[in-house]
Design a protein around this motif. Sequence first.
Motif, PDB file in Angstrom:
ATOM      1  N   LYS A  94       1.143  -0.789  -0.529  1.00 37.22           N
ATOM      2  CA  LYS A  94       0.616  -0.162  -0.112  1.00 37.22           C
ATOM      3  C   LYS A  94       0.983   1.097  -0.365  1.00 37.22           C
ATOM      4  O   LYS A  94       1.338   2.143  -0.902  1.00 37.22           O
ATOM      5  N   SER A  95       2.305   1.232   1.372  1.00 36.47           N
ATOM      6  CA  SER A  95       2.919   2.514   0.930  1.00 36.47           C
ATOM      7  C   SER A  95       3.660   2.277   0.236  1.00 36.47           C
ATOM      8  O   SER A  95       3.595   3.354  -1.202  1.00 36.47           O
ATOM      9  N   ALA A 137       1.729   4.282  -2.812  1.00 33.30           N
ATOM     10  CA  ALA A 137       1.119   5.853  -2.759  1.00 33.30           C
ATOM     11  C   ALA A 137       2.621   6.477  -3.369  1.00 33.30           C
ATOM     12  O   ALA A 137       2.749   7.584  -3.314  1.00 33.30           O
ATOM     13  N   PRO A 143       3.445  10.792   5.096  1.00 32.50           N
ATOM     14  CA  PRO A 143       3.517   9.790   5.571  1.00 32.50           C
ATOM     15  C   PRO A 143       2.619   9.111   7.043  1.00 32.50           C
ATOM     16  O   PRO A 143       2.368  10.916   7.325  1.00 32.50           O
ATOM     17  N   ASP A 191      -0.502   8.666   3.312  1.00 35.44           N
ATOM     18  CA  ASP A 191      -0.493   7.003   3.407  1.00 35.44           C
ATOM     19  C   ASP A 191      -0.180   6.852   5.133  1.00 35.44           C
ATOM     20  O   ASP A 191       0.831   7.198   5.873  1.00 35.44           O
ATOM     21  N   GLU A 192      -1.569   5.918   5.581  1.00 36.17           N
ATOM     22  CA  GLU A 192      -1.595   6.129   7.293  1.00 36.17           C
ATOM     23  C   GLU A 192      -1.266   7.362   8.040  1.00 36.17           C
ATOM     24  O   GLU A 192      -0.836   6.674   9.304  1.00 36.17           O
ATOM     25  N   VAL A 220      -4.536   5.786   2.110  1.00 35.42           N
ATOM     26  CA  VAL A 220      -3.773   4.359   3.114  1.00 35.42           C
ATOM     27  C   VAL A 220      -4.767   3.666   4.020  1.00 35.42           C
ATOM     28  O   VAL A 220      -3.944   4.628   5.184  1.00 35.42           O
TER      29      VAL A 220
END
Length: 598
Positions: A404-405, A408, A432, A511-512, A540
Motif C-alpha cells: 500500500k505504501s 502511494a 506519511p 499514507d496512514e 491508505v
Amino acid sequence: MLVPAGLRFLRRRRRTVAAVAGWSAVEALQTFLLGHALARAVDRGFLADRPGVGLAWLAVAAVGVAVGAFGTLRVYGAVARLTEDLRDTLVRRVVTGALEHAAARARAEGPAAVSRLTHQVEIARDGFAGLVMVTRSFVVTAAAALLGLLTLAPPLLLVVLPPLAAGLAVFGWSLRPLSRCQRDFLAADEALAAGLGAVVDGLRDVVACGGERRARDAVRARVDAEAAAAAALARWGTTRDVAVGIGGRLPVPALLLAAPWLLAHGVTAGALVGALAYLTQALLPALQSLVFGLGGTGARLTVVAGRLYAAGPPRASDGRDEDGDDAARAPAGDAAGPDRPGGAATAPGAPAGDRRRPAAGVVLELRRVSFRYGPRSDAVIRGLDLAVRDGEHLAVVGPSGIGKSTLASLAAGLVAPGAGEVRRAGRPVLLPQEAYVFGGSLRDNLAYLCPSPVRDAELHYSVHAVGAAPLVAGLGGLDALLRPADLSAGERQLLALARAHLAPPRLALLDEATCHLDPAAEAVAEHAFARRPGGTLVVVAHRVASAARADRVLVLDGRSALEGTHDELLERSAFYRELTGAGDAAAALRPVPTRPAT
C-alpha cells in the motif's frame, strides 16, 4: 558535461563575474606601474643624478601597490560570493540526488552521500575559490606585465615571450594526464578504504572461515594499486616544475644574456631593470601559482566536481522545479510545495510517460504499473491499472506489507515503476505516518508549503477544517513557538494535516497519516480533504471505517487488485470480508459520524 554546467553557473551571475573582472583590472595597475616606475627611477632619476626624481617614481610604485591591494580586497569579496553560490548549488544537487537515488533503490545511500555533502563539497568549494583566484591572478598579471614590457621596449618581448609560451604549452599538455592520475589515485584510495572497512567489519567471519590469506591478498592488491597510482601522479607532477622552469625562470638568464644586444638596439638600463622586475616579481610568482594551483587543486576539483555532478539528480536542478507534474514530499516525508526545501522531486529514472498528463477528468492514472525492490525480489505491484478521477475519494486497503505504501510512493513520484507508467494532472501532496514539525512558530509550520504569504483567515480555515483548532488554541495561537519534542504523535499529525490542507496541491495522498488520531478525528480530517474545492483524496486505510467512507476502495492482496464500492466488495470479495471483520462487518464497517468543523 562539467564545462557547460560551469558556464551556465557563471552566466547566471554576470554581475558578480563583472565585479571580479573590474576589480582585477584595478589590481593589475600595481603590476603595470612596477616596471615603469623602476625604469624611470633609474633612467630619469638615479642615473641622471637626480635622486629626488628617482624617489618620486618609487613613491608612484608604492601608490600602485596600495591601489592594487584595495583592488585585491574587493576581488576577494566578489569571489567569496561566487564560491558560496557554488557551495549552495552543490549542496542542493547532492541532497536532491541522494534523496532521489535512495527513493529509487528503497534504501539510504549511507556514508557515501554524507562524504559528498561534507568533505567533497568543501573540497570543491575551496578548490573553486583557489582556481578562480590563481587563474584570474595569472591572466591579469601576465597581461599587465606583457603590456608593460611592450610599452617599455618592444624588443624585450622577443626575449621573454618564447620561453613563457613554451612553459605554458608544456603545462597545458600535462593537464589531462594529471587529471587522469588524480582521478585514478582518488579511486584507488576509496577502493582501499572500502576494502579495509569490509575486512574489519567482517573480521570475525574471516577468521572463522579461514579466509585470512584471501583477505590479506585482497587488501594487498588494493594497497599496491594505490601505490602505483600515487607513483604515476608524482611522475606527472614533475612536469609542473619543468613548466615553471621554462616559462618563469629561463627568461631571466635569457634577458641577461641578451642585454648587450638589447642595449645596442635602444633598450635603456632602466628598461632592463623594469623588465627584470616584471619577470621576478610578477610573471614568475603568477606562473608558479597557476601551474601548481591548476595542476593540483584544479585536477582535484575536476575529479570531485565530476563525482558530485554524477551523483546529482538525473535531471538538471538548481533548486527550482522544472516540471509541474512532479510529486512532492517535504522533510521527513511530509508534504511539499513549489520552490521550498524538500519540494517537488521527479521520480528518479522515471520514463517519459510519467510526465504526460492523464485523460481528461482524471488526476492520477497508473497504466500496467509493476514495481519490485530488487532484481531478484518478488513484485510488490503487478500490472496495476488505476484511474482516480477529479474530486474522488479512494481508499487503499490490504494486509500489512502488501504494497500500500509502495503504491502511494509510486503515485507521488517518489519511486519509478519498473514497468508501465504513472500520469498525474498536477503535483500531489503526500503525508506519511511520521509527521514532521520543526522548531519555530506555529504559523511558520503551517505555511511552510505555501509559495506566497498566507492570510490568517486561510490559516484558521485549514486549522478548523482538519479539527486542529483546539490544539492550536491550547498551544497559544498561530504565533506560539513550538517545541516538537513536547508534542505527541497525534498532535504532530494534526498540524501536518493542517499544513497539507493549506498547501496548493489538490491531490492529497494520506499514507496512514491519521494512524495516531482517534476514529472521530480521522473522519474529520478525511472529510476536510475530500471536500476541498477540486480536492481529490487517496487514503491508505488502516481502519475499516476509512474504507467505508470512501467513494471507491482498492483492495491489494499481493497477487491482484480488486476495486469497487465498500458495499460491492462486501458482497463479491471473501478476502475483503475477511479483511474487514467478516461476521461483524455490519457493526465494524459502519462509518463513524463526521464531527462538524468548528
